[in-house]
Enzyme design. Structure first.
Site, PDB file in Angstrom:
ATOM      1  N   HIS A  28       0.809  -1.217   0.000  1.00 51.09           N
ATOM      2  CA  HIS A  28       0.000   0.000   0.000  1.00 51.09           C
ATOM      3  C   HIS A  28       0.849   1.277   0.000  1.00 51.09           C
ATOM      4  O   HIS A  28       0.750   2.120   0.888  1.00 51.09           O
ATOM      5  CB  HIS A  28      -1.098   0.012   1.066  1.00 51.09           C
ATOM      6  CG  HIS A  28      -0.733  -0.455   2.445  1.00 51.09           C
ATOM      7  ND1 HIS A  28       0.321   0.053   3.125  1.00 51.09           N
ATOM      8  CD2 HIS A  28      -1.318  -1.360   3.258  1.00 51.09           C
ATOM      9  CE1 HIS A  28       0.378  -0.530   4.309  1.00 51.09           C
ATOM     10  NE2 HIS A  28      -0.593  -1.393   4.408  1.00 51.09           N
ATOM     11  N   HIS A  82      -4.682  -9.024  14.847  1.00 50.57           N
ATOM     12  CA  HIS A  82      -4.828  -7.810  14.034  1.00 50.57           C
ATOM     13  C   HIS A  82      -5.724  -8.104  12.835  1.00 50.57           C
ATOM     14  O   HIS A  82      -5.586  -9.130  12.175  1.00 50.57           O
ATOM     15  CB  HIS A  82      -3.422  -7.389  13.579  1.00 50.57           C
ATOM     16  CG  HIS A  82      -3.346  -6.177  12.726  1.00 50.57           C
ATOM     17  ND1 HIS A  82      -4.238  -5.146  12.787  1.00 50.57           N
ATOM     18  CD2 HIS A  82      -2.424  -5.822  11.791  1.00 50.57           C
ATOM     19  CE1 HIS A  82      -3.884  -4.206  11.909  1.00 50.57           C
ATOM     20  NE2 HIS A  82      -2.796  -4.598  11.296  1.00 50.57           N
ATOM     21  N   GLU A  84      -6.048  -6.395   9.918  1.00 51.48           N
ATOM     22  CA  GLU A  84      -5.631  -6.076   8.539  1.00 51.48           C
ATOM     23  C   GLU A  84      -5.463  -7.369   7.730  1.00 51.48           C
ATOM     24  O   GLU A  84      -5.015  -8.400   8.245  1.00 51.48           O
ATOM     25  CB  GLU A  84      -4.341  -5.235   8.535  1.00 51.48           C
ATOM     26  CG  GLU A  84      -4.130  -4.573   7.188  1.00 51.48           C
ATOM     27  CD  GLU A  84      -3.107  -3.431   7.193  1.00 51.48           C
ATOM     28  OE1 GLU A  84      -2.400  -3.237   8.193  1.00 51.48           O
ATOM     29  OE2 GLU A  84      -3.040  -2.736   6.153  1.00 51.48           O
ATOM     30  N   ASP A  86      -3.604  -8.725   5.571  1.00 52.29           N
ATOM     31  CA  ASP A  86      -2.412  -9.566   5.388  1.00 52.29           C
ATOM     32  C   ASP A  86      -2.299 -10.585   6.528  1.00 52.29           C
ATOM     33  O   ASP A  86      -1.549 -11.552   6.411  1.00 52.29           O
ATOM     34  CB  ASP A  86      -1.123  -8.732   5.259  1.00 52.29           C
ATOM     35  CG  ASP A  86      -0.966  -7.665   6.320  1.00 52.29           C
ATOM     36  OD1 ASP A  86      -1.988  -7.187   6.848  1.00 52.29           O
ATOM     37  OD2 ASP A  86       0.183  -7.289   6.619  1.00 52.29           O
ATOM     38  N   HIS A 152      -0.688  -1.066  14.931  1.00 48.04           N
ATOM     39  CA  HIS A 152      -0.905   0.257  14.390  1.00 48.04           C
ATOM     40  C   HIS A 152      -2.356   0.506  14.028  1.00 48.04           C
ATOM     41  O   HIS A 152      -2.663   1.539  13.412  1.00 48.04           O
ATOM     42  CB  HIS A 152       0.005   0.476  13.154  1.00 48.04           C
ATOM     43  CG  HIS A 152      -0.342  -0.419  11.978  1.00 48.04           C
ATOM     44  ND1 HIS A 152      -0.505   0.078  10.715  1.00 48.04           N
ATOM     45  CD2 HIS A 152      -0.606  -1.731  11.873  1.00 48.04           C
ATOM     46  CE1 HIS A 152      -0.800  -0.889   9.871  1.00 48.04           C
ATOM     47  NE2 HIS A 152      -0.862  -1.988  10.543  1.00 48.04           N
ATOM     48  N   ASP A 171       2.359  -6.899  13.848  1.00 51.18           N
ATOM     49  CA  ASP A 171       3.120  -5.971  12.996  1.00 51.18           C
ATOM     50  C   ASP A 171       4.330  -5.366  13.708  1.00 51.18           C
ATOM     51  O   ASP A 171       5.321  -5.012  13.062  1.00 51.18           O
ATOM     52  CB  ASP A 171       2.214  -4.825  12.529  1.00 51.18           C
ATOM     53  CG  ASP A 171       1.388  -5.204  11.307  1.00 51.18           C
ATOM     54  OD1 ASP A 171       1.842  -6.045  10.519  1.00 51.18           O
ATOM     55  OD2 ASP A 171       0.288  -4.645  11.141  1.00 51.18           O
ATOM     56  N   TYR A 197      10.958  -0.142   8.383  1.00 49.57           N
ATOM     57  CA  TYR A 197       9.603  -0.612   8.690  1.00 49.57           C
ATOM     58  C   TYR A 197       8.954   0.302   9.734  1.00 49.57           C
ATOM     59  O   TYR A 197       7.813   0.749   9.579  1.00 49.57           O
ATOM     60  CB  TYR A 197       9.717  -2.046   9.203  1.00 49.57           C
ATOM     61  CG  TYR A 197       8.433  -2.729   9.539  1.00 49.57           C
ATOM     62  CD1 TYR A 197       7.836  -3.616   8.643  1.00 49.57           C
ATOM     63  CD2 TYR A 197       7.810  -2.530  10.764  1.00 49.57           C
ATOM     64  CE1 TYR A 197       6.658  -4.268   8.972  1.00 49.57           C
ATOM     65  CE2 TYR A 197       6.636  -3.175  11.095  1.00 49.57           C
ATOM     66  CZ  TYR A 197       6.066  -4.046  10.186  1.00 49.57           C
ATOM     67  OH  TYR A 197       4.897  -4.686  10.507  1.00 49.57           O
ATOM     68  N   HIS A 230       5.903 -10.133  10.187  1.00 51.73           N
ATOM     69  CA  HIS A 230       6.640  -9.899   8.935  1.00 51.73           C
ATOM     70  C   HIS A 230       8.125 -10.070   9.204  1.00 51.73           C
ATOM     71  O   HIS A 230       8.662  -9.505  10.169  1.00 51.73           O
ATOM     72  CB  HIS A 230       6.411  -8.475   8.418  1.00 51.73           C
ATOM     73  CG  HIS A 230       4.993  -8.168   8.043  1.00 51.73           C
ATOM     74  ND1 HIS A 230       4.364  -8.720   6.958  1.00 51.73           N
ATOM     75  CD2 HIS A 230       4.066  -7.370   8.635  1.00 51.73           C
ATOM     76  CE1 HIS A 230       3.124  -8.264   6.884  1.00 51.73           C
ATOM     77  NE2 HIS A 230       2.916  -7.442   7.898  1.00 51.73           N
TER      78      HIS A 230
HETATM   79 FE1  FEO Z   1      -1.211  -3.997   9.733  1.00 50.01          FE
HETATM   80 FE2  FEO Z   1       0.922  -6.458   8.515  1.00 50.01          FE
HETATM   81  O1  FEO Z   1      -0.687  -5.490   8.740  1.00 50.01           O
END
Ligand code: FEO
Length: 404
Positions: A28, A82, A84, A86, A152, A171, A197, A230
């Site tokens: 994104h 989380h 989101e 991903d 986040h 994250d 990051y 990640h």
């Molecule tokens: Fe906030 Fe890796 O997604």
């Protein structure tokens, strides 16, 4: 020799069941030249918990990873740290296999998941809502949850495996690296990746990072390993990245100046290079960053620890050059703190870019320390001298921040 197809084990009964996204380059708007991973974890005890999932199109791959260890139908809990996508994208696929499993999430997590997956039967999913300090016993292990609101997203939380001292941090503490290795002690130094990051994702949330670090201290937990969603798992020196987060959240800087610019007919670039010469003459560190040659994400990583920046833009149609305007919009969203800035640039007849850049820098939270430097068409020797002098002044400002 380890069989590379064996499940990746963090501790007895704790496994990585994520996927590697080798070819993703744009997250994104954040350019990630090294790709990334989506790390999900499986905890096999008397009860079995899956912690987070992966992007939806990788669901099959994640399920195969789980099948190397157990039959996925045996999973009792899915912990959603989380919302989101991903990390939650494969939740519908996994819930089709285990419709009776409990989903553990914060209240905002539950609401967020149902805002996403109303078409996938979320109304029938069986949620348990947790908050900071809530615990889940799996048999010989206890999981404790820590809400990490706005780290986040509003829904975010971490899961701590108490008996193994492993923090599953979603994250936070991540890095965008695709690699055949899973642990930081298997690769070189990844602190620059962690900094990039942090700068691109967490920089706006410094006060929440500090609050989180206080909570971790109050809970009295000892962390032996940090397993983010990640990149690499911090098996070696997990407190090194925690200390870095504390430094970044406190907006600590090192004395250096960044000259960030774009140019139309090389005039703004000549100004930028003379400012660099003025800074080099003082011995202070400087970086020249063309917006034609550097991704915004890379520049933002440099901004993280720079106390002083100069932003140069030619005037186009009485306003900011489009690449500079785009960068300033991205920068403004990341709300950097405790930084000074100036603007500069060349113009043809009406001007306008330098004033507009100053306005954007102020709106992004920078202290604009002096009026911008404007040059009509091509800078002459006088103008270049002014650029060198401005560079010298910026260097002094950066030098004064030493140790702050
Ligand atoms: Fe906030 Fe890796 O997604």
């Amino acid at each position: 020799m380890t069989n590379k197809d064996s499940p990746v084990r963090l501790a007895k009964g704790v496994y990585w069941v994520g996927v590697i996204d080798w070819n993703i380059r744009d997250f994104h708007g954040y350019v990630i030249p090294k790709g990334t991973t989506y790390n999900a974890y499986l905890i096999v005890d008397e009860k079995i918990a899956l912690v987070d999932t992966v992007k939806s199109h990788f669901a099959g791959e994640m399920i195969k990873q789980i099948q190397k260890i157990i039959d996925p139908s045996r999973i009792d809990y899915v912990i959603s740290n989380h919302v989101e996508m991903d990390h939650s994208g494969s939740l519908p696929a996994i819930m089709r296999l285990i419709p009776d499993a409990k989903i553990i999430a914060t209240k905002r997590g539950r609401d967020g998941l149902c805002n996403h997956y109303h078409g996938a039967g979320c109304q029938n999913w069986n949620f348990d809502i947790v908050e900071t300090g809530s615990e889940l016993n799996l048999g010989t292990r206890t999981l404790m949850f820590i809400e990490t609101t706005m780290l986040h997203w509003p829904d975010s939380m971490h899961t701590f495996i108490k008996e193994d001292n492993i923090l599953l941090s979603n994250d936070a503490f991540g890095q965008h690296i695709a690699s055949s290795h899973r642990f930081n002690d298997e690769v070189g130094d990844i602190m620059e990746d962690a900094a990039e990051y942090y700068a691109n994702i967490l920089m706006p949330f410094g006060s929440q990072v500090l609050k989180y670090l206080d909570t971790v201290e109050e809970l009295g937990i000892k962390i032996d390993m940090i397993a983010p969603c990640h990149g690499m798992i911090w098996r070696k020196d997990p407190y090194k990245v925690i200390a870095a987060y504390e430094r970044w959240a406190n907006a600590k800087t090192v004395p250096k100046v960044l000259i960030i610019y774009d140019t139309m007919w090389k005039s703004t670039e000549r100004m930028a290079k003379e400012m660099v010469n003025g800074i080099i003459a003082t011995g202070v560190d400087v970086k020249l960053l063309s917006l034609q040659k550097n991704d915004w994400s890379t520049i933002i990583k440099e901004v993280l620890e720079a106390p002083v920046i100069a932003v140069g833009s030619p005037t186009l149609n009485n306003g900011i050059y489009p690449s500079v305007a785009g960068f300033l919009t991205y920068l403004k969203g990341l709300r950097p703190k405790n930084k000074k800035a100036v603007a500069f640039g060349s113009f043809g007849w009406g001007g306008g870019a330098v004033k507009a850049v100053e306005k954007e820098l102020a709106a992004a939270g920078f202290e604009v320390v002096e009026p911008g430097l404007q040059v009509k068409f091509i800078p002459d020797e006088n103008a270049l001298g002014s650029c060198r002098e401005m560079g010298g002044r910026l260097a002094k400002m950066a030098e004064l921040t030493k140790g702050k």
